[in-house]
Write an enzyme that holds these catalytic residues in place. Structure first.
Site, short mmCIF file in Angstrom:
data_model
loop_
_atom_site.label_atom_id
_atom_site.label_comp_id
_atom_site.label_asym_id
_atom_site.label_seq_id
_atom_site.Cartn_x
_atom_site.Cartn_y
_atom_site.Cartn_z
N HIS A 1 -9.30 36.03 -3.22
CA HIS A 1 -10.17 34.85 -3.28
C HIS A 1 -9.21 33.69 -3.16
O HIS A 1 -8.28 33.62 -3.80
CB HIS A 1 -11.31 34.77 -4.34
CG HIS A 1 -12.28 33.93 -4.26
ND1 HIS A 1 -12.01 32.31 -4.43
CD2 HIS A 1 -13.81 33.74 -3.83
CE1 HIS A 1 -13.11 31.73 -4.25
NE2 HIS A 1 -14.17 32.64 -3.86
N ASP B 1 -8.66 38.76 -11.78
CA ASP B 1 -9.65 38.04 -11.47
C ASP B 1 -10.99 38.77 -11.44
O ASP B 1 -11.03 39.67 -10.45
CB ASP B 1 -9.29 37.37 -10.20
CG ASP B 1 -10.62 36.71 -9.28
OD1 ASP B 1 -11.73 36.80 -10.02
OD2 ASP B 1 -10.53 36.20 -8.37
N LYS C 1 -21.97 34.32 -12.32
CA LYS C 1 -22.09 35.60 -11.41
C LYS C 1 -22.47 36.95 -12.17
O LYS C 1 -22.66 38.18 -12.10
CB LYS C 1 -20.82 36.19 -10.90
CG LYS C 1 -20.33 35.12 -9.90
CD LYS C 1 -19.11 35.58 -9.21
CE LYS C 1 -18.13 34.36 -8.35
NZ LYS C 1 -18.99 33.67 -7.35
N CYS D 1 -14.35 32.55 1.50
CA CYS D 1 -13.06 32.25 0.71
C CYS D 1 -12.14 33.20 0.69
O CYS D 1 -11.30 33.28 -0.33
CB CYS D 1 -13.51 31.56 -0.70
SG CYS D 1 -14.42 30.34 -0.59
N GLN E 1 -15.88 39.41 -9.69
CA GLN E 1 -16.93 40.24 -9.03
C GLN E 1 -16.94 41.46 -9.76
O GLN E 1 -17.84 42.28 -9.59
CB GLN E 1 -16.50 40.54 -7.59
CG GLN E 1 -16.32 39.20 -6.81
CD GLN E 1 -17.89 38.78 -6.54
OE1 GLN E 1 -18.93 39.39 -6.46
NE2 GLN E 1 -17.95 37.25 -5.98
#
Lengths: 408, 143
Positions: free
Chosen positions: A125, A202, A228, A366, A205
């Site tokens: 991302h 990261d 999220k 993104c 998600q």
């Protein structure tokens, strides 16, 4: 398939889902962008503001103590959620983006010099690309990028081949936001740690769809966002290994992060406060910890199993539609189904699908370098949460047929 | 016809449709009908990058009037582009610079013109007005 999981009861906890959009029942398939908050979370936040809103840490008065205790209990709860060794390894940030910026800035200042390399992957991302580019500009380091194959997977050997004595940090997504690929982060950490190279993951998600255990993964940093994970926007977490965090300078200056200030010299507070300048988002922190508790009460393993079933159902359903191409067919995926419809621009498809009350996201998500690599302008992305149903996936399939009628 | 008159005409045409699907079918038809611009004009300096769809626009100045050529990779965007061009093409720089394009609000397609939509249309209107301004400046020697 839904018999074992009471999705109707779950949906009753999310009042936002019960609404009509363009005269149709809303179908919310944009969970990779943001998830909805259950009543438990919004109730906890309003309870905080109605009963014990107060600035934390500096007050001797009752309300301040109650708020401080709630915040520090939340930190412990988050530490348990990701299995951190110490709760002071949990730093509250505004979200994943701020967490990565913190590391890129602070780690960069301490450890990066001209000629050093930062290793990323093609499917990152922008939030896990741009902060590193900025760190490169400040320090003279350069980016190296691990390629991805057409299924959306990373080859570990290629990654290993790109590690060198100049590599200072590896920064990778746990789950691709555009394709849903689950990356083998544990194996990536093993490879990098052979050369003592720290790894940032990261997890924006991943946190909502996988059991995250930072000790098992072995990573040095792990970042994720509350919004999220069924919590409000504006709160997120950076996990960092104590030993590394202690060697990094503060990110921002201000209140809370100091030990003693004079105009000659300021000494910094210890972890985690060194990295938490200014008044924190206590309401958001309460929301985040309530969301985590909500998931635990609902049964996180059940949630994960149900979401995997949803993705599996959606994959089979969309695959059976003529003219639909799935983008991202990695062996291990979660949460996200990206696709294209032959001869139809994603923007056109998204516009028509929206008229059926179905919220999907279209565009490059993104992740422009990834889209460029795949040679496509973007995708249509449906992303799932445990309050979604197979009946909703059928509605999406119906809307796709309409798109084909009108546009293909 | 002035730009505003054409705009009213367009809005009236769209009022005939009761159903969103008919509106979009019409728009898709318009999009398909818009003459494609020359590949040679699809160069980076004519490209307006939206997050969602891309728009190319170029302009010529002939006999005191501006003629725009435009294209998009998304057909709905292209349909909207063709509506805009129908209204503003063959007008003087002054008319284009001062054009009131709010007629689009009455077509039921207003959402597409919101800056948050990032499909390149809002920037395209801005770009068209810049072209008009530049042609005027060139002509009056203020550039």
């Amino acid at each position: 398939m839904e018999s074992s999981f009471d999705v109707a009861r779950i949906r009753s906890h999310f009042p936002i889902l019960e609404q009509k959009v363009r005269d149709r029942q809303l179908v919310y398939f944009d969970n990779a962008a943001t998830t909805q908050n259950p009543l438990a979370v919004t109730d906890a936040i309003s309870d905080y503001y109605n009963r014990y809103n107060s600035n934390v840490h500096r007050g001797v008065h009752h309300l301040s103590q109650v708020a401080t205790e709630a915040m520090e209990n939340a930190r412990k709860r988050v530490a348990r959620f990701i299995n951190a060794t110490h709760s002071h390894e949990v730093i509250f940030t505004r979200g994943t983006t701020e967490a990565i910026n913190l590391v890129a800035t602070s780690f960069g200042q301490a450890f990066l010099k001209p000629g050093d390399e930062i290793l990323l992957t093609t499917l990152e991302h922008h939030s896990n690309i741009v902060p590193w580019q900025m760190a490169c500009e400040r320090t003279g380091a350069t980016l190296k990028v691990v390629p991805v194959n057409l299924r959306g997977e990373i080859d570990l050997e290629e990654l290993a081949g790109l590690l060198s004595e100049r590599t200072r940090i590896v920064a990778v997504a746990h789950v691709s936001n555009a394709l849903g690929t689950i990356l083998p982060v544990k194996e990536i950490v093993k490879l990098a740690h052979r050369y003592d190279i720290p790894v940032l993951v990261d997890g924006a998600q991943a946190a909502p769809h996988l059991r995250v255990d930072v000790q098992d993964i072995g990573c040095d940093f792990y970042a994720f966002s509350g919004h999220k994970l069924y919590a409000p926007m504006g709160i997120g977490v950076l996990y960092g290994r104590e030993e590394l965090l202690n060697r990094m300078p503060p990110y921002q200056g201000g209140g809370e992060m100091i030990e003693k200030v004079s105009f000659e010299k300021t000494t910094y507070n210890e972890l985690p406060y060194k990295f938490e300048a200014g008044t924190p988002d206590v309401g958001g922190i309460i929301g985040l910890t309530t969301a985590i508790n909500y998931l635990a009460t609902t049964g996180f393993d059940e949630v994960i199993r149900y979401e995997d079933e949803l993705l599996d159902y959606a994959t089979r359903k969309l695959r059976s539609i003529d003219g639909v191409t799935l983008i991202g067919t990695a062996a291990r995926k979660t949460g996200v189904l990206s696709f294209l419809i032959d001869n139809v621009h994603p923007y056109d498809a998204g516009t028509i699908i929206d008229h059926y009350g179905i919220a999907v996201r279209t565009g490059h998500h993104c992740a422009q370098p990834l889209m460029d690599y795949l040679g496509i302008p973007g995708t249509i992305r449906a992303s799932f949460a445990f309050y979604n149903t197979t009946a909703e996936i059928d509605l999406l399939a119906g809307a796709i047929e309409k798109v084909k009628e009108m546009l293909a | 016809m002035t730009i505003e008159e054409t705009g009213k005409q367009i809005a009236a045409e769209f009022e005939l449709f009761d159903d969103w699907m008919d509106k979009y079918n019409y728009l898709i038809e318009l999009g398909k009908g818009l003459p494609l611009i020359d590949e040679s004009k699809k160069k980076p300096e004519n490209l307006i990058v939206g997050c969602q769809s891309r728009v190319w626009i170029s302009a010529e100045y002939m006999d005191g009037k501006v003629v725009f050529h435009a294209d998009s990779d998304a057909i709905i965007t292209k349909g909207l582009v063709s509506l805009l061009l129908r209204a503003i093409n063959n007008h003087t720089p002054d008319e284009i610079m001062n054009a009131d394009l709010s007629f689009l609000d009455n077509t039921g397609l207003k959402d597409h013109l919101s800056p948050t939509r990032s499909n390149g249309l809002v920037s395209m209107i801005k770009q068209a007005k810049f072209y008009a301004m530049a042609f005027k400046a060139k002509e009056t020697g203020t550039l």
